[in-house]
Design a protein around this motif. Structure first.
Motif, PDB file in Angstrom:
ATOM      1  N   THR A  74       0.229   4.050  10.723  1.00 21.07           N
ATOM      2  CA  THR A  74       1.698   3.624  10.195  1.00 21.07           C
ATOM      3  C   THR A  74       1.885   1.805  10.250  1.00 21.07           C
ATOM      4  N   GLY A  75       2.061   1.331   8.604  1.00 21.39           N
ATOM      5  CA  GLY A  75       2.335   0.406   8.141  1.00 21.39           C
ATOM      6  C   GLY A  75       3.806   0.535   7.206  1.00 21.39           C
ATOM      7  N   PRO A  76       4.053  -0.819   6.663  1.00 18.86           N
ATOM      8  CA  PRO A  76       4.876  -1.022   5.756  1.00 18.86           C
ATOM      9  C   PRO A  76       4.663  -0.212   4.260  1.00 18.86           C
ATOM     10  N   ARG A  77       5.076  -0.192   4.132  1.00 16.72           N
ATOM     11  CA  ARG A  77       5.630   1.174   2.577  1.00 16.72           C
ATOM     12  C   ARG A  77       4.276  -0.320   1.804  1.00 16.72           C
ATOM     13  N   VAL A  78       3.347  -0.768   1.005  1.00 16.44           N
ATOM     14  CA  VAL A  78       2.824  -1.379  -0.027  1.00 16.44           C
ATOM     15  C   VAL A  78       2.375  -1.303  -1.342  1.00 16.44           C
ATOM     16  N   LEU A  79       3.312  -2.309  -2.232  1.00 12.90           N
ATOM     17  CA  LEU A  79       3.344  -1.988  -3.331  1.00 12.90           C
ATOM     18  C   LEU A  79       1.958  -3.277  -4.038  1.00 12.90           C
ATOM     19  N   ALA A  80       0.575  -2.880  -4.496  1.00 18.20           N
ATOM     20  CA  ALA A  80      -0.449  -3.947  -4.467  1.00 18.20           C
ATOM     21  C   ALA A  80      -0.882  -3.762  -5.967  1.00 18.20           C
TER      22      ALA A  80
END
Length: 392
Positions: free
Chosen positions: A118-124
């Protein structure tokens, strides 16, 4: 606290179903039979925090003594995952990474999507687009150097193919590279216009690294969506007015200037430390001027350690934003900076239920967001994923 900037409300029920907020009403509102009820008496409910400017992979692996086993490069994946988990634990449910080394972050993003952790929603952004520059040598695995409109167009398309959620462009040099001067624009107007045209044509937003005014002016005039740093904008009221009129977002990243000039000054070349001290003052003046001009500002930590993003919120408050404005910078405005304002960032019916429960009142004292034990519960898409209440 709904994130819109409105005053906090007491005695409110937030109903969540299938990962979304379906109703926000009075505490006396009847909930559906069989619903799980969580009593938050004495605590504060707010949107999950959003860090709009972070470099997840910009850290060094632990050093080892001579004679000890070397640390393989693959070990970094585990540290990246640990950092992302810690960010989520501290209430960061979404982040926008504005430059990563190699493809490690893209792999971590995919692992989160597949449920590995589980982790943050990631925008790259994939690689950062830059003209051929000293920074390109310094950040060889983070930059994609391109010169001329055609190369910039191709480089933009490459990031989309790589899986980028948005495009990042260096309009000026970086304060973190001795051989670079942040004052002149590092790219031409045509190059900036081409990146914006190509990204927008394909439905992608553009973020621009802007330190000196020449590059900042090009970014604003050519339609870049978010201005990163923008520390000299207080010198040009007409540029602030243009940002305010368009509703575009400034991400002032105050913490990075503290890092270079104070927190981690011993790690940097003396010339850069002196530059950062001056830039820190410039950045604070810009926050004051931007607020007065009505420019929307988003929280972007641009620093370390992972999980301490709310320190930027505190520094924005110290720089003159009200507590509610600082909270909005970390929620509603940051969501807009990420292009997700219709889905995230406020506690409203129809939004994704990314929520944070704090044991205390962050409006009265924003520093409670830095206290790990005060981060009582973190929900992502309506699911409890972290928080002190789950660890007891």
């Amino acid at each position: 606290m709904d994130g819109t900037g409105a005053p906090p409300r007491e005695g409110v029920t937030v109903v969540v179903d299938a990962g979304k907020i379906v109703r926000v009403g009075a505490a006396s509102d009847a909930t559906q039979a069989g619903a799980t009820v969580v009593d938050l008496a004495g605590r504060t409910l707010l949107p999950g925090l959003i860090d709009a400017h972070v470099h997840v992979t910009a850290f060094e692996l632990p050093s080892v003594l001579k004679g000890e086993a070397t640390v393989a490069a693959e070990v970094k994946h585990h540290f990246i995952a640990a950092g992302l988990r810690e960010m989520l634990r501290m209430g960061i449910t979404t982040l926008r990474d504005v430059g990563a080394f190699g493809d490690d972050l893209l792999h971590a993003r995919r692992a989160i999507e597949l449920g590995a952790f589980t982790g943050p929603r990631v925008l790259a952004c994939g690689r950062i687009l830059s003209a051929t520059s000293p920074g390109g040598a310094h950040f060889a695995r983070m930059y994609r150097e391109a010169d001329g409109a055609d190369e910039m167009r191709k480089a933009t398309r490459e990031q989309i193919r790589r899986g980028a959620d948005f495009v990042k462009l260096m309009t000026t040099g970086a304060r973190s590279v001795v051989l670079e001067d942040p004052e002149p624009a590092q790219v031409t107007r045509l190059e900036v216009a081409t990146v914006v045209e190509e990204a927008h044509r394909m439905g992608f937003r553009v973020a621009a690294h802007c330190e000196g005014l020449d590059g900042t002016r090009l970014a604003i005039e050519e339609g870049v969506d978010t201005i990163e740093h923008g520390l000299e904008l207080h010198r040009e009221p007409e540029l602030l007015a243009a940002l305010a009129e368009s509703g575009r977002v400034l991400v002032p990243t105050l913490s990075c200037f503290f890092d270079l000039s104070e927190t981690h000054a011993c790690l940097w070349a003396p010339r850069l430390v002196e530059l950062a001290r001056a830039q820190r003052e410039e950045a604070h003046r810009t926050v004051e001027a931007a607020r007065a001009a009505g420019v929307r500002m988003a929280m972007g930590f641009d620093s370390m350690p992972h999980g301490a993003s709310a320190l930027e919120l505190v520094r924005m408050h110290d720089a003159g934003l009200t507590a509610l404005e600082a909270m909005s910078a970390a929620t509603a405005v940051a969501a807009d900076a990420c292009g997700l304002g219709r889905e995230l960032g406020t506690v409203e019916a129809g939004k994704i239920a990314d929520l944070l429960v704090v044991d205390g009142d962050p409006v009265a004292d924003p520093r409670v967001l830095l206290d790990r034990e005060r981060i009582w519960l973190v929900l992502q898409s309506g699911r409890a994923v972290a928080g002190a209440s789950l660890e007891r």
